[in-house]
Design a protein around this motif. Structure first.
Motif, PDB file in Angstrom:
ATOM      1  N   THR A 104      62.774 -66.717  44.808  1.00  0.00           N
ATOM      2  CA  THR A 104      62.286 -68.077  45.011  1.00  0.00           C
ATOM      3  C   THR A 104      63.310 -69.041  44.428  1.00  0.00           C
ATOM      4  OG1 THR A 104      61.225 -68.228  42.875  1.00  0.00           O
ATOM      5  CG2 THR A 104      59.919 -67.273  44.641  1.00  0.00           C
ATOM      6  N   GLY A 105      63.023 -70.324  44.622  1.00  0.00           N
ATOM      7  CA  GLY A 105      63.917 -71.339  44.076  1.00  0.00           C
ATOM      8  C   GLY A 105      64.023 -71.234  42.566  1.00  0.00           C
ATOM      9  N   GLY A 106      63.002 -70.682  41.940  1.00  0.00           N
ATOM     10  CA  GLY A 106      62.975 -70.604  40.482  1.00  0.00           C
ATOM     11  C   GLY A 106      63.593 -69.311  39.949  1.00  0.00           C
ATOM     12  N   PHE A 150      53.248 -63.040  40.754  1.00  0.00           N
ATOM     13  CA  PHE A 150      52.623 -63.704  41.902  1.00  0.00           C
ATOM     14  C   PHE A 150      51.100 -63.785  41.725  1.00  0.00           C
ATOM     15  CE2 PHE A 150      50.469 -62.949  46.023  1.00  0.00           C
ATOM     16  CZ  PHE A 150      50.713 -64.183  46.608  1.00  0.00           C
ATOM     17  N   TRP A 173      55.409 -59.096  41.970  1.00  0.00           N
ATOM     18  CA  TRP A 173      54.026 -59.236  42.459  1.00  0.00           C
ATOM     19  C   TRP A 173      53.038 -59.541  41.338  1.00  0.00           C
ATOM     20  CZ3 TRP A 173      52.229 -60.273  46.988  1.00  0.00           C
ATOM     21  CH2 TRP A 173      53.030 -60.015  48.101  1.00  0.00           C
ATOM     22  N   MET A 208      60.820 -63.258  41.276  1.00  0.00           N
ATOM     23  CA  MET A 208      59.388 -63.200  40.952  1.00  0.00           C
ATOM     24  C   MET A 208      58.806 -61.908  41.477  1.00  0.00           C
ATOM     25  SD  MET A 208      56.408 -65.776  42.043  1.00  0.00           S
ATOM     26  CE  MET A 208      56.647 -66.939  40.740  1.00  0.00           C
ATOM     27  N   THR A 248      59.810 -57.741  45.229  1.00  0.00           N
ATOM     28  CA  THR A 248      60.344 -58.908  44.514  1.00  0.00           C
ATOM     29  C   THR A 248      60.719 -59.981  45.518  1.00  0.00           C
ATOM     30  OG1 THR A 248      62.540 -57.986  44.549  1.00  0.00           O
ATOM     31  CG2 THR A 248      61.215 -57.545  42.590  1.00  0.00           C
ATOM     32  N   ILE A 249      60.432 -61.162  45.153  1.00  0.00           N
ATOM     33  CA  ILE A 249      60.678 -62.268  46.093  1.00  0.00           C
ATOM     34  C   ILE A 249      61.606 -63.247  45.408  1.00  0.00           C
ATOM     35  CG2 ILE A 249      59.565 -64.056  47.448  1.00  0.00           C
ATOM     36  CD1 ILE A 249      57.029 -62.195  46.293  1.00  0.00           C
TER      37      ILE A 249
END
Lengths: 489, 376
Positions: free
Chosen positions: A10-12, A20, A17, A15, A7-8
């Motif tokens: 992000t600014g949102g 992604f 994979w 997210m 899981t990354i």
């Protein structure tokens, strides 16, 4: 990979994979579509100037000067025939009646299994003659060469050869031809009265560059009235499949090829009717009989030869409708044709992969080849994969449906816009379909095309790719209804 | 990891911001508006075109009756009374203010004059002037775009406006190919062979097409003046030399023989090819020796032309040379040489058989082929 890494942030927000991948694909498809659309917009606008220039220039041309002059270049018309017994006599007669002064007609019987040869011998009073020619290009053996004993047919030469396919037959024609310009023609095509004059004129117009090939617009003859081998009334095809191909041809010939011609980047001269410089065709090695797209392959090879030899050259294109042909009227035949076109394109691109983004090939390497690679070869594959992926992602709830439909409407509206623009150009220029009703029928066809015709064409192209991987080499039988006895509109 | 972060950053700012569904739908709406605009334009255009074509047809009918009457006038009085006819007055009044009508009548006059000669054609040209239509053409010659200029030149020359020759002549070296071609054709049309003086200053090439047009135009004139041909044969513009060689060929200009011989050594291959073609028409026996001498320096295609020329003119003196070519490396040259021997020697077959192995290809086929050709 642990869940933290999967899981990354992000600014949102968070997210994973899967998202992604969806975004990656969406982003790629969107970018690809935008570049393709920009290319189409460029092609549309770039073709306008060239078409306008040609029409203005052409209005000053008195073709009758060329028709009667003894100084026009001599040409050799090459007409390969395979099992054309039903129509061969009339087709050869049409060729002999072509409006041109200095020409020879070479009919190449490619080992027909029907009575083509017998019919030709009787109708044109052929007798076998000894005939020496140089084998510049290796071909299947020639059985015999015939000439007519009747001086009326003195322009006619009939070559009977062992079956080797269209490319092989044309190579025999290249070997045997005695003139510098070769005109390759499908015997079942109907030519306009001054088609040959228009096709040859570009060879007379260039002093600084060598014209190596010329081609013109091929139009669809389904539903047209044909009398004595001539189109006497042009009608829009009544059936949907040929009608949508009419639209396709207008887009391709009036916009696409015109723009590529202006860039001197044209890769394809239609196999149905095209003229070639014999010397360059021989030096380039003639037609390749290992590909099903021999017409495109020869043009690419001739261009490649000229680029490698650094000889200034030009492939000229005439936007006038020169030749009328019968388009497939059923999905079965259409599928075979598109399958073959796809295989031909891929084979040609593969054979000449050296030119891909190779600056030493100029426009050919940096623009024409990459365009064909990305937007002719890859387009149906990307479209197909994109559609399947979107459906899968939508089913898995990974796809924002509002975005999916917005993108779909965007692409569909652009496609329709491009078709309407092509129809507008047709109306403003050659205006072959005189009745207002036909123009509106064509517009309606443009609206229906993405839903009925286009998915089938994409599927046929995908099958072409699969068949190529399976090493399928066949042309696929092309059954034609023929012009004679066709119902009239 | 960095790549993924960057991708997400880009996605957030571009994919989400730039291509959000609402924006895509907005662009779609723009497309739909353009489509609607184009459809409306097509409809308007089709309606307008129908209207224009109907008007064009009606004007043509009106003019063709008028032109027919004009063509049969024989005296000046008849012409004056033609001008005073109510139909003619209606037409001339319309021409004063209607540019479309002027375009149609000029086209009709041009078409008519093309198919007429003598008095009838002169009457048509006279009417063109009387109606002041030449001002229309002159205006377009001065102000128009390239195709408009070219059309104006065509009109002025077609309707025999010799007094404007200087204005047209200025365009014979125009940078635009079409204007230049039309101007060159026009000066020939108006002044015949004299008009060829533009070749003295032509810097742009004459294409093959242009050469065909000029030859065609010259064929319509009988006052043949060939003063400049020898000069043009030495022109630095090789296309001018080519054209001059064509003049030599078509008009059999024997006086140009030495210059044609010089052209056999020209740097340009098309010039050398045309020199051989010209030589055929102004042949003198001394040419054979020069052709044989040039043979070894030429490419196969030019060598074949030389052999074809010798087919008509070779003598005993060239027989050895011809027989030597039977063993040429290139088959086409070999065949051309054999054909020449066959056409110039009664005992050709014996001579050839002495030189080559007649049981080998191509001789097994070529000898019967040549025998058949000669018999025909």
């Amino acid at each position: 990979m642990d869940s933290a890494a999967a899981t990354i942030k992000t600014g949102g927000g968070i997210m994973n994979w899967q998202q992604f991948l969806v975004d990656l694909l969406t982003w790629f498809i969107f970018l690809y579509s935008v570049v393709l659309l920009l290319f189409y917009i460029f092609i549309a606008f770039y073709s306008i100037g060239e078409t306008r220039r040609y029409i203005r220039k052409s209005s000053f041309t008195d073709y009758s000067i060329m028709a009667v002059s003894e100084h026009t270049p001599s040409i050799s018309i090459l007409a390969p025939a395979y099992n054309e017994g039903a129509t061969i006599i009339e087709n050869v007669r049409s060729l002999l009646n072509i409006h041109y002064n200095n020409m020879e007609v070479i009919v190449l019987n490619d080992g027909s299994k029907d009575d083509s040869m017998q019919k030709l011998m009787e109708a044109y009073q052929l007798v076998e003659v000894p005939y020496v020619f140089t084998t510049h290009i290796a071909t299947k053996p020639v059985r015999a060469v015939y000439r007519s004993s009747n001086p009326v047919y003195k322009k006619l030469l009939v070559v009977d050869k062992q079956n080797g396919g269209k490319a092989d037959a044309l190579n025999v024609g290249i070997n045997i031809a005695s003139n510098d310009i070769l005109v390759c023609i499908d015997v079942d095509c109907i030519l306009e009265q001054d088609a040959m004059l228009k096709l040859i004129k570009p060879f007379l117009e260039e002093k600084e560059k060598r014209v190596i090939a010329t081609g013109g617009v091929v139009r669809i003859a389904n539903s047209c009235e044909v009398k004595d081998g001539k189109i006497v009334a042009v009608n829009l095809p009544e059936d949907f499949i040929p009608r949508v191909q009419t639209l396709e041809y207008i887009r391709a010939f009036l916009l696409g090829r015109m723009a590529w011609s202006r860039l001197n980047g044209l890769l394809l001269i239609s196999g149905a009717f095209g003229a070639f410089d014999r010397e360059i065709a021989i030096k380039a090695g003639g037609y390749d009989h290992n590909t099903v797209g021999e017409d495109m392959e020869l043009v690419v090879r001739m261009r490649r030869y000229m680029e490698e030899k650094k000889i200034p050259y030009k492939v000229a294109y005439i936007p006038d409708p020169l030749c009328w042909t019968e388009a497939p009227a059923s999905f079965k035949i259409l599928g075979r044709q598109r399958n073959r076109w796809t295989r031909g394109t891929i084979e040609t691109l593969k054979l000449h992969r050296k030119m891909f983004f190779n600056p030493s090939y100029g426009v050919l390497g940096m623009l024409s080849y990459p365009y064909w690679f990305f937007f002719e070869f890859l387009a149906p594959l990307i479209e197909f994969i994109g559609l399947v992926a979107f459906l899968v992602f939508a089913a898995l709830g990974l796809m924002d449906l509002s975005f999916f439909f917005a993108l779909l409407f965007f692409i569909l509206s652009f496609g329709f816009l491009y078709s309407v623009f092509a129809i507008l150009m047709e109306v403003l220029t050659y205006n072959q379909y005189r009745k207002r009703k036909e123009i509106f029928k064509l517009i309606l066809t443009a609206f229906l095309e993405p839903f009925i015709f286009h998915p089938f064409v994409v599927w046929s192209a995908v099958r072409g790719n699969i068949d190529l991987l399976r090493k399928k080499k066949s042309w696929g039988e092309m059954t034609r209804q023929g012009f004679a006895g066709k119902k009239k509109t | 990891m960095q790549v993924v972060s960057l991708f997400n950053y880009v996605t957030f700012f571009l994919l989400d911001a730039v291509i959000d569904p609402v924006q895509l739908l907005a662009i779609t709406l723009v497309f739909v508006c353009i489509i609607a605009g184009m459809l409306f334009f097509i409809l308007l255009y089709l309606i307008r075109r129908t209207g224009r074509s109907m008007r064009r047809r009606s004007l043509r009918e009106q003019y063709s009756n008028c032109i027919s009457e004009l063509a049969v006038c024989e005296t000046n009085d008849e012409l004056q009374s033609f001008l005073q006819q109510p139909e003619t007055l209606t037409i001339t009044a319309l021409l004063q203010h209607d540019a479309f009508a002027r375009r149609i009548i000029i086209t009709e006059l041009l078409k008519t004059v093309k198919n007429m000669s003598g008095n009838a054609a002169a009457n048509v040209c006279w009417f063109y002037e009387q109606a002041g239509l030449q001002h229309d053409s002159l205006f377009r010659l001065q102000k128009g775009a390239w195709h408009v200029k070219a059309r104006a030149i065509q009109e002025l020359s077609g309707l025999r406006q010799n007094k404007y020759i200087a204005k047209i002549y200025r365009h014979t070296n125009n940078s635009n190919e079409l204007v230049r071609n039309e101007a060159r054709t026009a000066v020939i049309k108006l002044t015949g062979f004299e008009g060829l003086r533009f070749l003295d200053v032509a810097t742009y090439p004459l294409t093959e097409w242009q050469q065909l047009c000029l030859l065609h135009e010259l064929s319509l004139h009988s006052n043949r003046i060939f003063d400049g041909v020898q000069r043009w044969l030495q022109s630095p513009n090789s296309s001018v030399t080519e054209f001059a060689l064509r003049l030599v060929e078509v008009y059999h200009l024997h006086a140009c023989y030495p210059n044609v011989i010089d052209c056999l050594k020209h740097a340009s291959k098309p010039v050398r090819k045309k020199a051989i073609a010209a030589l055929k028409e102004i042949y003198t026996p001394s040419a054979n020796e020069i052709l044989v001498e040039r043979f070894e320096y030429e490419d196969a295609d030019v060598q074949i032309l030389i052999l074809q020329l010798l087919q008509e003119f070779a003598t005993e003196a060239e027989q050895l040379f011809l027989l030597q070519q039977l063993t040429h490396q290139q088959q086409e040259v070999k065949v051309a040489a054999a054909r020449t021997v066959y056409h110039t020697q009664p005992a050709a077959e014996q001579l050839i058989k002495q030189r080559v192995n007649a049981d080998e290809y191509p001789w097994t086929v070529l000898l019967p082929q040549l025998k058949q050709e000669v018999a025909l």
